[in-house]
Design an enzyme around this catalytic site. Structure first.
Site, short mmCIF file in Angstrom:
data_model
loop_
_atom_site.label_atom_id
_atom_site.label_comp_id
_atom_site.label_asym_id
_atom_site.label_seq_id
_atom_site.Cartn_x
_atom_site.Cartn_y
_atom_site.Cartn_z
N SER A 218 0.83 -1.20 0.00
CA SER A 218 0.00 0.00 0.00
C SER A 218 0.87 1.26 0.00
CB SER A 218 -0.96 -0.04 1.19
OG SER A 218 -2.01 0.88 1.03
N ASP B 253 -5.86 -3.79 -2.37
CA ASP B 253 -4.84 -3.43 -1.38
C ASP B 253 -4.19 -4.67 -0.75
OD1 ASP B 253 -3.62 -2.50 1.17
OD2 ASP B 253 -4.48 -0.59 0.55
#
Length: 737
Positions: free
Chosen positions: A67, A213
């Site tokens: 991320s 993610d």
């Protein structure tokens, strides 16, 4: 001379010995891997850690990130310095970068009209199965292009081991739920996949698989780094902490807690695999909101302090100044793969021809490789609103370097639905309410034809349907048949008193020919034929009802360069219309009407100024009620009621000032607030000879405006001569002309 030769030889010998010693030291030193965890805005703390690692001369030989850790780690891996990264997160408009809507300069003229009349940016798809939603609230268009610009110099590198520092990005496979290690391919796309927060960002598609993610499956990928053959791992954990019991006071907090628990469990499992020689760094970020991107720079110093707290252990890994300088030199920014583009190509999975799409690009073979220009060209394509996302990549073919723009069709298309809501109230019994939808069928053929239908219900209902067919690429000529069915109210006044209200109904068919003027304007001319009536709804029963027929030729020239449809800071908007009513085409009478509108806006700091002018006149007037021009209402003589005065001739000039007094309500909502004032003068006249400054009315107003995600909201008060005042509330785009 002999002595000098001996000294020179001795110096060379010592230099060789030093180089050999440095090489031996580098060969013997442990290989260090850096793991940067995910945490949204908290992840900027990684920059502070990198700053301290470089200050202490700790070399990094491999990086794995999830991320925000993938963003920071990936950019550091290609040669960006911690100082450059700090400047990036400090100066970047995070709110703008996480929105898809392109700047208005990148919108085609037709899409500027959407932006003006349908300010709600959200759109839906319509199919036989029903309503279809986009895969995320944000497609990530701007963020993807930003990553392209930042990584363009390594866009030719497919194997992430060949980057200045070997790198891995972690994403989550939506189909399996497993962590997926991205080690090759497109670096910008890999980073984008790693930070695709579900329901916020649309999943990234790579090789036919969807990824979101990486924090869902592996927020601190220590095991990935272990597989990269390193000796020592430095792991930086910026994960959001668990709330204490006394803060679990809402369903939202409890939901957040459950997500954190699931992610934290895997993170703790990863941390357990750290050895005695490994180092764990946890910046003291407290409950700093992961979504507070507008405050991202605040996390850099806690990151630096956390690394400083383990300076003793980091010192054991430090190189001397010469060795560290050599280490940094090996990871300097790599040169771009080319300085000039050999070819430009669009690859599109939809029906619109590549040639038609390429005609909208402001980049050509022979142009220099310029990341900003390529991103701007991608935004121009995206501004056609045909695609879910438009990206680009430099590629090598037959020894030549070019750019390929990848345009991905809307997954919820080709029938796109937009909405608009408008509410107007003067707090004295006069109000209107309308709700509208625009259904647009896109990509009907290779030339980019579209079929657009507007349906509005409420006080001013209408049904407008137009088929728009371009003829060729470039700034194409087009043909546009259209039907227009509408109703509206028109009040007639005796002084300040309304004496009647007419309900006017019109049905008209048009056939227009026209041409786009780049992305800033449009010219069209066409014939029309219609009929209608005006019925008395309120007033004396002796007042006549009217039936009428219309027909003639209508020419229209429009320009729009404003940077915002509702609260512009710069630019011009102009509209010139010439209507020739012809009995030969079915009209009741022969006459011409000419309408001209102009608006120019300029700004200084947070202050904006707007000058606007309107002039409308009827030649050989028949004073038909359906053709009268009206004034009255917000910024149209604000002290009068809406459409309070009418006549065959009208003129208006205004000067408006407004100041942006609030940038954001917090988080990503970004609802700017404006306070403003206006000075307006104008009137309507029965005879053109009566037009004069002395007979013009002077009005003014004070207002507050809110540029919300679902459209503008205005509230204010208008003042007219004789002490009259008019309070108003608008929701939605008000009629300013």
């Amino acid at each position: 001379m002999h002595q000098h030769s001996i000294l020179s030889g001795a110096c060379r010998f010592l230099a060789v010995v030093c180089l050999l010693a440095t090489a031996a030291a580098n060969a013997e030193r442990p290989k260090i891997g850096l793991v940067l965890g995910g945490g949204g805005a908290r992840g900027a703390a990684h920059i502070g850690v990198l700053q301290e690692l470089e200050r202490q001369r700790v070399p990094i030989d491999a990086i794995a990130g999830t991320s925000m850790g993938a963003i920071v780690g990936g950019l550091y891996a290609i040669g960006k310095t911690p100082e450059e990264l700090e400047e990036l997160v400090t100066t970047l408009d995070w709110v703008a970068s996480m929105r898809d809507t392109p700047s208005r300069e990148h919108l085609s003229f037709r899409r500027k009209l959407d932006d003006e009349h349908y300010p709600i940016t959200a759109e839906l798809g319509v199919s036989r199965q029903g309503v279809e939603l986009p895969m995320g609230a944000v497609e990530g268009q701007r963020l993807s292009l930003l990553l392209r610009e930042l990584t363009i110099d390594v866009s030719h590198i497919d194997d992430f081991d060949d980057l200045p520092i070997p790198f891995r990005a972690i994403a989550t496979n939506v189909e399996t739920g497993d962590a997926h290690v991205l080690r090759e391919g497109d670096l910008a796309q890999a980073i984008r996949a790693s930070m695709s927060v579900p329901a916020v960002f649309a999943p990234a598609e790579i090789d036919g698989h969807l990824f979101v993610d990486g924090g869902i499956a592996s927020n601190l990928p220590i095991d990935v780094m272990r597989s990269m053959d390193v000796d020592i791992i430095i792991a930086v954990d910026v994960e959001f902490p668990l709330y204490p019991a006394d803060e679990l006071d809402s369903a939202v907090r409890i939901t957040e807690q459950m997500i954190t628990i699931l992610m934290r469990r895997e993170t703790l499992r990863q941390i357990e695999h750290l050895g005695d020689d490994d180092i764990l760094i946890r910046p003291a970020l407290g409950t700093f909101d992961s979504g507070a991107f507008e405050r991202t720079p605040e996390t850099i110093e806690p990151g630096r302090q956390a690394a400083l707290a383990v300076a003793g252990r980091l010192g054991e890994l430090a190189l001397d100044e010469a060795a560290f300088a050599e280490h940094l030199a090996r990871r300097d920014d790599p040169p771009p793969i080319a300085t000039e583009l050999a070819f430009v190509r669009v690859e599109d999975d939809g029906p619109v021809s590549a040639r038609m799409l390429e005609s909208h690009l402001d980049v050509s073979p022979g142009d220099r490789v310029d990341a900003a220009q390529l991103s701007s060209a991608a935004q121009d394509l995206y501004g056609l609103n045909l695609h879910e996302q438009v990206s680009y990549r430099l590629v090598e073919e037959d020894g030549a370097t070019g750019v390929v723009f990848n345009a991905r069709s809307k997954s919820y298309g080709p029938n796109i639905l937009k909405f608009a809501v408008s509410l107007e109230n003067d707090f004295e019994g006069s109000s209107s309410f309308n709700i509208g939808t625009r259904l647009r069928r896109i990509g009907i053929n290779s030339q980019g034809a579209e079929w657009q239908t507007d349906l509005q219900l409420g006080t001013d209902p209408h049904l407008i349907s137009e088929f728009y067919q371009p003829f060729r690429a470039g700034s194409p000529p087009f043909v546009a048949p259209r039907i227009d069915l509408r109703q509206r109210n028109l009040n007639t006044f005796d002084g300040e008193d309304a004496i009647a209200r007419y309900r006017i109904s019109e049905s008209t068919a048009f056939l227009d020919l026209g041409a786009e003027i780049g992305s800033v304007g449009e010219f069209r001319i066409g014939a029309y034929r219609g009929f209608g009536n005006a019925r008395v709804k309120v007033g004396a029963p002796t007042l006549p009802n009217i039936d009428f027929d219309t027909g003639g030729v209508l020419a229209r020239l429009r320009f729009d360069t404003q940077d915002n449809a509702q609260f512009p800071r710069s630019g011009v908007r102009a509209d010139l219309r010439w209507n020739v009513s012809l009995p030969g085409l079915g009209a009741d009478a022969r006459y011409d009407t000419i309408e001209a509108e102009f608006e120019n806006t300029w700004s200084r700091g947070k202050n904006s100024f707007e000058f606007g002018a309107l002039y409308a006149t009827t030649l050989d007037s028949q004073d038909a009620i359906q053709d009268l021009f009206t004034l009255g209402g917000f910024l149209r003589l604000s002290g009068l009621e809406r459409a309070e005065i009418s006549g065959p001739h009208a003129a208006l000039a205004r000067l408006v000032y407004y100041r942006r007094v609030s940038d954001s309500t917090g988080g990503l909502l970004n609802v700017p607030i404006y306070l403003g004032a206006s000075l307006e003068t104008g009137n309507t006249w029965s005879d053109r000879g009566d037009i004069s400054f002395s007979s013009a009315l002077v009005n003014g107003g004070l207002f507050a405006g809110f540029d919300t995600p679902i459209g503008p909201v205005y509230t204010g008060v208008g003042f007219a001569e004789g002490g009259r005042s008019n309070y108003y509330l608008f929701f939605g785009a008000p009629r300013r002309w």
